[in-house]
Scaffold this active site. Structure first.
Site, PDB file in Angstrom:
ATOM      1  N   ARG A  45     -73.191 -31.833 -41.932  1.00  0.00           N
ATOM      2  CA  ARG A  45     -73.641 -32.508 -40.700  1.00  0.00           C
ATOM      3  C   ARG A  45     -75.028 -33.113 -40.923  1.00  0.00           C
ATOM      4  O   ARG A  45     -75.319 -34.228 -40.499  1.00  0.00           O
ATOM      5  CB  ARG A  45     -73.664 -31.519 -39.523  1.00  0.00           C
ATOM      6  CG  ARG A  45     -72.289 -31.002 -39.136  1.00  0.00           C
ATOM      7  CD  ARG A  45     -72.294 -30.285 -37.794  1.00  0.00           C
ATOM      8  NE  ARG A  45     -72.946 -28.982 -37.813  1.00  0.00           N
ATOM      9  CZ  ARG A  45     -72.355 -27.825 -38.086  1.00  0.00           C
ATOM     10  NH1 ARG A  45     -71.061 -27.805 -38.384  1.00  0.00           N
ATOM     11  NH2 ARG A  45     -73.027 -26.687 -38.065  1.00  0.00           N
ATOM     12  N   LYS A 136     -80.352 -36.480 -22.434  1.00  0.00           N
ATOM     13  CA  LYS A 136     -79.075 -36.996 -21.931  1.00  0.00           C
ATOM     14  C   LYS A 136     -78.234 -35.892 -21.317  1.00  0.00           C
ATOM     15  O   LYS A 136     -78.212 -34.776 -21.827  1.00  0.00           O
ATOM     16  CB  LYS A 136     -78.285 -37.633 -23.067  1.00  0.00           C
ATOM     17  CG  LYS A 136     -77.089 -38.415 -22.569  1.00  0.00           C
ATOM     18  CD  LYS A 136     -76.072 -38.674 -23.636  1.00  0.00           C
ATOM     19  CE  LYS A 136     -75.090 -37.527 -23.692  1.00  0.00           C
ATOM     20  NZ  LYS A 136     -73.983 -37.768 -24.605  1.00  0.00           N
ATOM     21  N   GLU A 178     -75.754 -40.043 -17.247  1.00  0.00           N
ATOM     22  CA  GLU A 178     -74.464 -40.546 -17.751  1.00  0.00           C
ATOM     23  C   GLU A 178     -73.292 -40.004 -16.945  1.00  0.00           C
ATOM     24  O   GLU A 178     -72.811 -38.907 -17.201  1.00  0.00           O
ATOM     25  CB  GLU A 178     -74.286 -40.169 -19.243  1.00  0.00           C
ATOM     26  CG  GLU A 178     -72.948 -40.658 -19.806  1.00  0.00           C
ATOM     27  CD  GLU A 178     -72.722 -40.295 -21.273  1.00  0.00           C
ATOM     28  OE1 GLU A 178     -73.536 -39.561 -21.842  1.00  0.00           O
ATOM     29  OE2 GLU A 178     -71.708 -40.742 -21.829  1.00  0.00           O
ATOM     30  N   LYS A 223     -76.535 -44.547 -18.035  1.00  0.00           N
ATOM     31  CA  LYS A 223     -75.537 -44.746 -19.103  1.00  0.00           C
ATOM     32  C   LYS A 223     -74.147 -44.698 -18.473  1.00  0.00           C
ATOM     33  O   LYS A 223     -73.545 -43.635 -18.331  1.00  0.00           O
ATOM     34  CB  LYS A 223     -75.698 -43.657 -20.168  1.00  0.00           C
ATOM     35  CG  LYS A 223     -74.648 -43.699 -21.279  1.00  0.00           C
ATOM     36  CD  LYS A 223     -75.068 -42.898 -22.494  1.00  0.00           C
ATOM     37  CE  LYS A 223     -73.952 -42.794 -23.508  1.00  0.00           C
ATOM     38  NZ  LYS A 223     -74.365 -42.283 -24.803  1.00  0.00           N
TER      39      LYS A 223
HETATM   40  C1  5MM Z   1     -71.606 -38.759 -29.326  1.00  0.00           C
HETATM   41  O1  5MM Z   1     -70.803 -38.104 -28.379  1.00  0.00           O
HETATM   42  C2  5MM Z   1     -71.503 -37.526 -27.273  1.00  0.00           C
HETATM   43  C3  5MM Z   1     -71.341 -36.056 -27.221  1.00  0.00           C
HETATM   44  O2  5MM Z   1     -70.060 -35.659 -26.928  1.00  0.00           O
HETATM   45  P1  5MM Z   1     -69.667 -34.081 -26.862  1.00  0.00           P
HETATM   46  O3  5MM Z   1     -70.696 -33.353 -26.045  1.00  0.00           O
HETATM   47  O4  5MM Z   1     -68.326 -34.140 -26.175  1.00  0.00           O
HETATM   48  O5  5MM Z   1     -69.577 -33.585 -28.241  1.00  0.00           O
HETATM   49  C4  5MM Z   1     -71.068 -38.239 -25.979  1.00  0.00           C
HETATM   50  O6  5MM Z   1     -71.638 -37.678 -24.826  1.00  0.00           O
HETATM   51  C5  5MM Z   1     -71.516 -39.653 -26.104  1.00  0.00           C
HETATM   52  O7  5MM Z   1     -72.916 -39.709 -26.132  1.00  0.00           O
HETATM   53  C6  5MM Z   1     -71.030 -40.539 -24.978  1.00  0.00           C
HETATM   54  O8  5MM Z   1     -69.741 -40.207 -24.540  1.00  0.00           O
HETATM   55  C7  5MM Z   1     -71.007 -41.953 -25.500  1.00  0.00           C
HETATM   56  O9  5MM Z   1     -70.299 -41.972 -26.703  1.00  0.00           O
HETATM   57  P2  5MM Z   1     -69.139 -43.023 -26.924  1.00  0.00           P
HETATM   58  O10 5MM Z   1     -68.441 -42.558 -28.173  1.00  0.00           O
HETATM   59  O11 5MM Z   1     -68.262 -42.950 -25.690  1.00  0.00           O
HETATM   60  O12 5MM Z   1     -69.860 -44.326 -27.066  1.00  0.00           O
END
Ligand code: 5MM
Length: 342
Positions: A45, A136, A178, A223
């Site tokens: 990672r 966020k 968001e 967002k």
């Molecule tokens: C990168 O993914 C973010 C974290 O997701 P998990 O908490 O489910 O692991 C996610 O919140 C992301 O920042 C947003 O959904 C925007 O990502 P996308 O892929 O939709 O652009």
């Protein structure tokens, strides 16, 4: 850089730059690594994220800030530097995901509430010391053609977003708010007009709660999802997505909000770029409008890298390309030709 919330919020969203959402939780990054048959170890990672954050061209020219996961904000690169220092040295701002994920909402079958408010004040203080200047929190809103979302689930997620945002501002951290209406959830067959109606209701409720919580709108970034039909019913044109997205935002988001940074939500890389560019091409928007993409910025990079040291340059090239395309889109200047030119 100025430490005023409003200046940070503008730096995050202005000039065509946008955010890299690299805050995948451990279970989500495992799913991404599964696609390249790579084990999700702490070192892998780290290597992956180090590859992204050391992509000079992208980080210096196109990426205003990076949303990190708790593990990453504490990690060092292979040369011993903190990953946050690498981000800062490129002129970009480190940020942190502070929610603890969407969990089943009691009394509301098939809907979720995002957890993580308990102890948040203390965690924000620590994240500030670790270098985070924005945070966020993602509320997840289910959608179908008639039943979801329920009024109660929307209201409770909006309240959590508002309480989170107020705590962030108290800690001198810009909150990214968001509320994500899922494009790729189940059943995924809702129309674009249903998405419009739900987005309008969700954003009105979110801003209602932000006002009640005394959140300073000039010190936050929104967002949102775009207004788009479900993944199993996609037929709206780029122009329709852009026009309906701008219309709903204009009717719900106060002009005091400095910046809007979209999530990609499962759109393909090129779709997410085309939609953002068409939105900005409409012009005369009261806020800066840019990207905060996870999958749509990373999918090509992760595939080109494949978990192999010898592919780091290829992974970086793919990331720099996608970042540049989205930068052009945030200026409303992207065309299909730009993809081919690369
Ligand atoms: C990168 O993914 C973010 C974290 O997701 P998990 O908490 O489910 O692991 C996610 O919140 C992301 O920042 C947003 O959904 C925007 O990502 P996308 O892929 O939709 O652009």
């Amino acid at each position: 850089m100025s430490e005023r919330l409003e200046d940070i919020a503008i730096a995050m969203t202005a000039g065509g730059k946008g955010l890299l959402a690299a805050d995948e939780s451990t279970s989500t990054i495992k799913k991404r690594f599964d696609t390249i048959h790579l084990e999700s170890t702490e070192e892998n990672r780290r290597d992956y994220r180090e590859m992204l954050f050391t992509t000079k061209e992208a980080m210096e020219k196109y990426i205003s800030g990076v949303i990190l996961f708790d593990e990453t904000i504490r990690q060092k690169a292979s040369d011993g530097r903190m990953l946050t220092d690498i981000i800062r040295q490129a002129g970009s701002i480190p940020g942190i995901k502070v929610d603890e994920g969407a969990k089943p909402l009691a009394g509301f079958p098939d809907e979720t509430i995002t957890e993580g408010l308990d102890g948040l004040r203390g965690r924000l203080k620590e994240y500030y010391e670790l270098g985070a200047r924005f945070a966020k929190w993602r509320g997840v809103i289910a959608i179908d053609s008639n039943k979801f979302p329920t009024w109660g689930a929307v209201r409770q997620n909006a309240q959590a977003l508002a309480r989170y945002a107020a705590l962030c501002q108290e800690a001198q951290i810009v909150p990214i708010v968001e509320p994500e209406i899922l494009m790729d959830g189940k059943p995924g067959n809702h129309s674009i007009d249903r998405c419009y109606e739900v987005t309008e209701h969700v954003l009105r409720t979110v801003f209602d709660e932000l006002f009640s919580a005394r959140v300073k709108l000039e010190g936050m970034v929104l967002k949102p999802n775009m207004v788009i039909d479900g993944k199993n019913a996609r037929k709206a044109s780029v122009e329709e997505v852009a026009e309906k997205t701008v219309r709903v935002l204009k009717s719900t988001v106060p002009a005091t909000v400095p910046g809007i940074a979209f999530l990609s939500g499962g759109q393909s890389d090129e779709e997410a770029t085309a939609h953002l560019s068409a939105i900005n091409a409409i012009g005369n928007l009261p806020w800066k409008v840019t990207f905060s993409y996870g999958r749509a910025l990373q999918a090509a990079a992760i595939a080109a890298w494949g978990g192999k040291k010898q592919n780091v340059a290829a992974g970086q090239k793919a990331f720099a390309h996608r970042a540049k395309m989205n930068y052009l889109a945030a200026l409303g200047k992207w065309t299909k030709k730009d993809e081919q030119a690369a």
